[in-house]
Design an enzyme around this catalytic site. Structure first.
Site, PDB file in Angstrom:
ATOM      1  CG  ASP A  38      -2.245   0.756   0.951  1.00 45.08           C
ATOM      2  OD1 ASP A  38      -2.184   1.989   0.791  1.00 45.08           O
ATOM      3  OD2 ASP A  38      -3.313   0.128   0.871  1.00 45.08           O
ATOM      4  CG  ASN A  88      -8.168  -4.633  -2.762  1.00 45.30           C
ATOM      5  OD1 ASN A  88      -9.385  -4.803  -2.771  1.00 45.30           O
ATOM      6  ND2 ASN A  88      -7.583  -3.733  -1.969  1.00 45.30           N
ATOM      7  CE1 TYR A 156     -12.961   2.367  -8.757  1.00 44.09           C
ATOM      8  CE2 TYR A 156     -15.258   2.196  -9.434  1.00 44.09           C
ATOM      9  CZ  TYR A 156     -14.221   1.791  -8.611  1.00 44.09           C
ATOM     10  OH  TYR A 156     -14.434   0.829  -7.656  1.00 44.09           O
ATOM     11  CE  LYS A 160     -12.123  -1.119  -9.787  1.00 44.15           C
ATOM     12  NZ  LYS A 160     -11.069  -1.822  -9.018  1.00 44.15           N
TER      13      LYS A 160
HETATM   14  N1  LIG Z   1     -16.094   0.084  -1.292  1.00 40.41           N
HETATM   15  C1  LIG Z   1     -16.924  -0.168  -2.289  1.00 40.41           C
HETATM   16  O1  LIG Z   1     -18.132   0.138  -2.219  1.00 40.41           O
HETATM   17  C2  LIG Z   1     -16.426  -0.855  -3.551  1.00 40.41           C
HETATM   18  C3  LIG Z   1     -17.365  -1.236  -4.499  1.00 40.41           C
HETATM   19  C4  LIG Z   1     -16.945  -1.881  -5.647  1.00 40.41           C
HETATM   20  C5  LIG Z   1     -15.607  -2.143  -5.835  1.00 40.41           C
HETATM   21  N2  LIG Z   1     -14.695  -1.760  -4.922  1.00 40.41           N
HETATM   22  C6  LIG Z   1     -13.285  -2.073  -5.194  1.00 40.41           C
HETATM   23  O2  LIG Z   1     -12.728  -2.737  -4.085  1.00 40.41           O
HETATM   24  C7  LIG Z   1     -11.335  -2.461  -4.012  1.00 40.41           C
HETATM   25  C8  LIG Z   1     -10.984  -1.950  -2.630  1.00 40.41           C
HETATM   26  O3  LIG Z   1     -11.718  -0.759  -2.405  1.00 40.41           O
HETATM   27  P1  LIG Z   1     -12.024  -0.185  -0.956  1.00 40.41           P
HETATM   28  O4  LIG Z   1     -13.400   0.296  -0.969  1.00 40.41           O
HETATM   29  O5  LIG Z   1     -11.563  -1.144   0.079  1.00 40.41           O
HETATM   30  O6  LIG Z   1     -11.095   1.115  -1.008  1.00 40.41           O
HETATM   31  P2  LIG Z   1     -10.122   1.765   0.038  1.00 40.41           P
HETATM   32  O7  LIG Z   1      -9.897   3.149  -0.448  1.00 40.41           O
HETATM   33  O8  LIG Z   1     -10.573   1.554   1.435  1.00 40.41           O
HETATM   34  O9  LIG Z   1      -8.799   0.909  -0.180  1.00 40.41           O
HETATM   35  C9  LIG Z   1      -7.999   1.047  -1.314  1.00 40.41           C
HETATM   36  C10 LIG Z   1      -6.552   0.967  -0.868  1.00 40.41           C
HETATM   37  O10 LIG Z   1      -5.720   1.105  -2.032  1.00 40.41           O
HETATM   38  C11 LIG Z   1      -4.619   1.919  -1.678  1.00 40.41           C
HETATM   39  N3  LIG Z   1      -4.043   2.512  -2.879  1.00 40.41           N
HETATM   40  C12 LIG Z   1      -4.513   3.558  -3.615  1.00 40.41           C
HETATM   41  N4  LIG Z   1      -3.662   3.845  -4.613  1.00 40.41           N
HETATM   42  C13 LIG Z   1      -2.628   2.957  -4.502  1.00 40.41           C
HETATM   43  C14 LIG Z   1      -1.424   2.758  -5.243  1.00 40.41           C
HETATM   44  N5  LIG Z   1      -1.106   3.526  -6.277  1.00 40.41           N
HETATM   45  N6  LIG Z   1      -0.602   1.750  -4.859  1.00 40.41           N
HETATM   46  C15 LIG Z   1      -0.914   0.982  -3.801  1.00 40.41           C
HETATM   47  N7  LIG Z   1      -2.025   1.135  -3.058  1.00 40.41           N
HETATM   48  C16 LIG Z   1      -2.875   2.114  -3.407  1.00 40.41           C
HETATM   49  C17 LIG Z   1      -5.188   2.959  -0.709  1.00 40.41           C
HETATM   50  O11 LIG Z   1      -4.189   3.562   0.054  1.00 40.41           O
HETATM   51  C18 LIG Z   1      -6.152   2.111   0.099  1.00 40.41           C
HETATM   52  O12 LIG Z   1      -5.545   1.565   1.249  1.00 40.41           O
HETATM   53  C19 LIG Z   1     -11.048  -1.456  -5.122  1.00 40.41           C
HETATM   54  O13 LIG Z   1     -10.568  -2.154  -6.257  1.00 40.41           O
HETATM   55  C20 LIG Z   1     -12.404  -0.849  -5.413  1.00 40.41           C
HETATM   56  O14 LIG Z   1     -12.495  -0.364  -6.729  1.00 40.41           O
HETATM   57  C21 LIG Z   1     -15.070  -1.118  -3.769  1.00 40.41           C
END
Ligand SMILES: NC(=O)c1ccc[n+]([C@@H]2O[C@H](COP(=O)([O-])OP(=O)(O)OC[C@H]3O[C@@H](n4cnc5c(N)ncnc54)[C@H](O)[C@@H]3O)[C@@H](O)[C@H]2O)c1
Length: 254
Positions: A38, A88, A156, A160
């Site tokens: 991260d 992720n 975004y 995806k």
């Molecule tokens: N939360 C939702 O409702 C939701 C819905 C659909 C899909 N998603 C997908 O689930 C996954 C996780 O999302 P989340 O909601 O837990 O988000 P989140 O923001 O809580 O976690 C994402 C993490 O990625 C890290 N990150 C960002 N840019 C980075 C980089 N360049 N290198 C390394 N790390 C990096 C951030 O610091 C963070 O810790 C993502 O792929 C997101 O698109 C989330």
């Protein structure tokens, strides 16, 4: 009874918070050792302390090839093998305003974190997996945004979609090598970030609209990733699994 992931080594990107952190916890509880990457060092350090000897944390920016490569190398250096890659990490940035308005920079940043990170993941993780004894499993975290458009975040969602197609190609081209590649497509997930945006009443209203009557928790997604990572999913390849509880409930009863 043996755990589903005993002996396995996994890399999780974007592991410091939300779904990535929940996934790291579930993978470790199932017996895996994990390399967590991260750019949020504070949160990552806390999680690594929580998970103890089963986890290694690395500041790794997946929008750069070196960041992804370093995670694969850390798995080999720390645990001697690599079996699972969970792509992720993602960003949703304010500059990603819409299909005709998102800036070039927004498109490029989103593309690098989402698509190029997976390209570099395949480039570096697959040879490492093939050097081991049991093939590997690559999981890509997509989003329901590829099917249901929102008012903003065109980059975004489009990135995806590209990620989903890339996953198909990995699974098709490396399935015979024992590498499976699959997509997990969550709907709306109640991560810490989402909790900050929606209050209790809004969340309840949303839950009432869903077929399962409750909002998805990070652990719901994490359990699906753990399944796909495990030998129990040995014949699941090139799949897209919606983890959205079935979406909206029927609004009209006849
Ligand atoms: N939360 C939702 O409702 C939701 C819905 C659909 C899909 N998603 C997908 O689930 C996954 C996780 O999302 P989340 O909601 O837990 O988000 P989140 O923001 O809580 O976690 C994402 C993490 O990625 C890290 N990150 C960002 N840019 C980075 C980089 N360049 N290198 C390394 N790390 C990096 C951030 O610091 C963070 O810790 C993502 O792929 C997101 O698109 C989330």
């Amino acid at each position: 009874m043996a755990n589903r992931l005993d002996g396995k080594v996994a890399v999780v990107t974007g592991a410091a918070s939300g779904i990535g952190a929940a996934t790291a916890r579930v993978l470790v509880s199932e017996g895996a050792r994990v390399v967590l990457g991260d750019i949020n060092d504070g949160a990552l350090d806390k999680l690594v302390v929580e998970l103890g000897d089963s986890a290694v944390g690395l500041h790794a920016d997946v929008s750069r090839e070196e960041g992804v490569r370093s995670l694969v190398q850390a798995a080999l250096d720390s645990f001697g093998r690599l079996d699972v890659l969970d792509n992720n990490a993602a960003i949703e940035i304010p500059e990603d305003t819409g299909s005709s308005t998102s800036s070039n920079e927004a498109w490029q940043r989103t593309f690098d974190v989402t698509v190029m990170a997976a390209v570099w993941g395949a480039r570096h993780a697959i040879p490492a997996m093939l050097a081991g004894d049991g093939g590997g499993s690559i999981v890509h975290i997509s989003s329901g945004a590829v099917r249901y458009a929102t008012a903003t975040k065109a980059a975004y969602a489009a990135c995806k979609s590209a990620l989903e197609t890339f996953s198909l190609y990995i699974g098709a081209q490396h399935g015979a090598d024992g590498i499976r590649s699959n997509v997990v497509r969550p709907g709306f997930v109640l991560t810490e970030g989402v909790r900050e945006i929606f209050n209790e009443e809004q969340r309840q209203r949303f839950a009432d609209m869903l077929a399962l009557g409750r909002v998805c928790q990070p652990e719901d997604v994490a359990e699906t990733v753990a399944f796909l990572a495990s030998p129990a999913a040995g014949y699941v390849n090139c799949a897209v699994l919606d983890v959205d509880g079935g979406g909206a409930k029927p609004m009209i009863s006849w």
